[in-house]
Design an enzyme around this catalytic site. Sequence first.
Site, PDB file in Angstrom:
ATOM      1  N   ALA A  15       0.824  -1.212   0.000  1.00 37.29           N
ATOM      2  CA  ALA A  15       0.000   0.000   0.000  1.00 37.29           C
ATOM      3  C   ALA A  15       0.857   1.260   0.000  1.00 37.29           C
ATOM      4  O   ALA A  15       0.606   2.200  -0.768  1.00 37.29           O
ATOM      5  CB  ALA A  15      -0.935  -0.012   1.211  1.00 37.29           C
ATOM      6  N   PRO A 123      10.790   7.247  11.009  1.00 36.41           N
ATOM      7  CA  PRO A 123       9.754   6.408  11.620  1.00 36.41           C
ATOM      8  C   PRO A 123       8.365   6.754  11.110  1.00 36.41           C
ATOM      9  O   PRO A 123       7.479   5.904  11.080  1.00 36.41           O
ATOM     10  CB  PRO A 123       9.883   6.724  13.114  1.00 36.41           C
ATOM     11  CG  PRO A 123      11.260   7.259  13.289  1.00 36.41           C
ATOM     12  CD  PRO A 123      11.592   7.963  12.009  1.00 36.41           C
ATOM     13  N   HIS A 152      -2.486   0.770  15.083  1.00 37.06           N
ATOM     14  CA  HIS A 152      -2.209   0.575  13.665  1.00 37.06           C
ATOM     15  C   HIS A 152      -3.070  -0.545  13.088  1.00 37.06           C
ATOM     16  O   HIS A 152      -3.692  -1.311  13.821  1.00 37.06           O
ATOM     17  CB  HIS A 152      -0.726   0.243  13.444  1.00 37.06           C
ATOM     18  CG  HIS A 152       0.166   1.443  13.479  1.00 37.06           C
ATOM     19  ND1 HIS A 152       0.546   2.046  14.658  1.00 37.06           N
ATOM     20  CD2 HIS A 152       0.750   2.170  12.481  1.00 37.06           C
ATOM     21  CE1 HIS A 152       1.327   3.083  14.390  1.00 37.06           C
ATOM     22  NE2 HIS A 152       1.459   3.177  13.074  1.00 37.06           N
ATOM     23  N   LYS A 156       0.305  -4.670  10.303  1.00 39.80           N
ATOM     24  CA  LYS A 156       1.616  -4.106  10.643  1.00 39.80           C
ATOM     25  C   LYS A 156       2.479  -5.171  11.298  1.00 39.80           C
ATOM     26  O   LYS A 156       2.048  -5.858  12.226  1.00 39.80           O
ATOM     27  CB  LYS A 156       1.464  -2.895  11.560  1.00 39.80           C
ATOM     28  CG  LYS A 156       2.792  -2.201  11.849  1.00 39.80           C
ATOM     29  CD  LYS A 156       2.588  -0.855  12.507  1.00 39.80           C
ATOM     30  CE  LYS A 156       3.915  -0.201  12.867  1.00 39.80           C
ATOM     31  NZ  LYS A 156       4.785  -0.013  11.680  1.00 39.80           N
ATOM     32  N   GLY A 162       7.510   2.259  14.949  1.00 45.62           N
ATOM     33  CA  GLY A 162       8.718   3.075  14.969  1.00 45.62           C
ATOM     34  C   GLY A 162       8.458   4.473  15.493  1.00 45.62           C
ATOM     35  O   GLY A 162       9.305   5.065  16.168  1.00 45.62           O
TER      36      GLY A 162
END
Length: 261
Positions: A15, A123, A152, A156, A162
């Site tokens: 993505a 990050p 998230h 992930k 990060g």
Amino acid sequence: MKMTKKVLVAGFMGAMGQKAVNLVNNMSGFEVVAGLSPIAEDNPEQYHLPASAKIFKNLTEIPDNLADFWIDFTTPKAVYENVKFALQHHIRPVVGTTGMSDEQEAELIVLSKKEKVGGLIAPNFGMSAVLLMKFAKEAAKYFPDVEIIEMHHADKKDAPSGTALATAKMIAENRPEHQTAPDEVETLKNVRGGDYQGIKIHSVRLPCYIAHEQVLFGGPGEALTIRQDSFDRGSFMNGVKVALEKVDQLDELVIGLENIL
């Protein structure tokens, strides 16, 4: 006549990789010349790459002098070797993949100085996330009791994010040494989350989320919450664009988008 800057996109099928491809396709003076993915078919137009772009399945296939910039949105397992390869071949990396250790990042910085190649590991490329980290670092001077919640999408690969870890590091730099609730007892293992120098980090992984973070500060009789939300991956592309425009002014690898703004 200005030369067109050549870009390789590693992880172009994902993505974020697709957003990066679209960004470069629409940037004046830049061109996607190659993509790296171990599972891609040799049909660049299928992935919105220019018809002339080359697709490589592994690092050993990539020839010298192919690209000027290396955009990386791959996986925590692949990113270290990818960035190392880019630096060794004098390709400037712009890296959004998280999951590298502090030791790996330090090794890459040393390598970049040796090769005199600039680049960026960020990050988070979202401006709201960069500002959240900046504001949280400032608030930590006055509120030493703090916890971080990051949320998230379910796909992930790494936890904490990060961004959350970078936030904790920036807070720790600016905060008196402190341990909130030092005598607490967990009756369910890890229920209080991960711990970075006394800062608790909680990771949420759920469908429908993209990237979100809250930093919660508590003090006597008051609280402060700093929050950012990324509702669309396109929000990260402004930061990637800035990085592509600025990293050729660097002669070493830099960590954090805020350091080139």
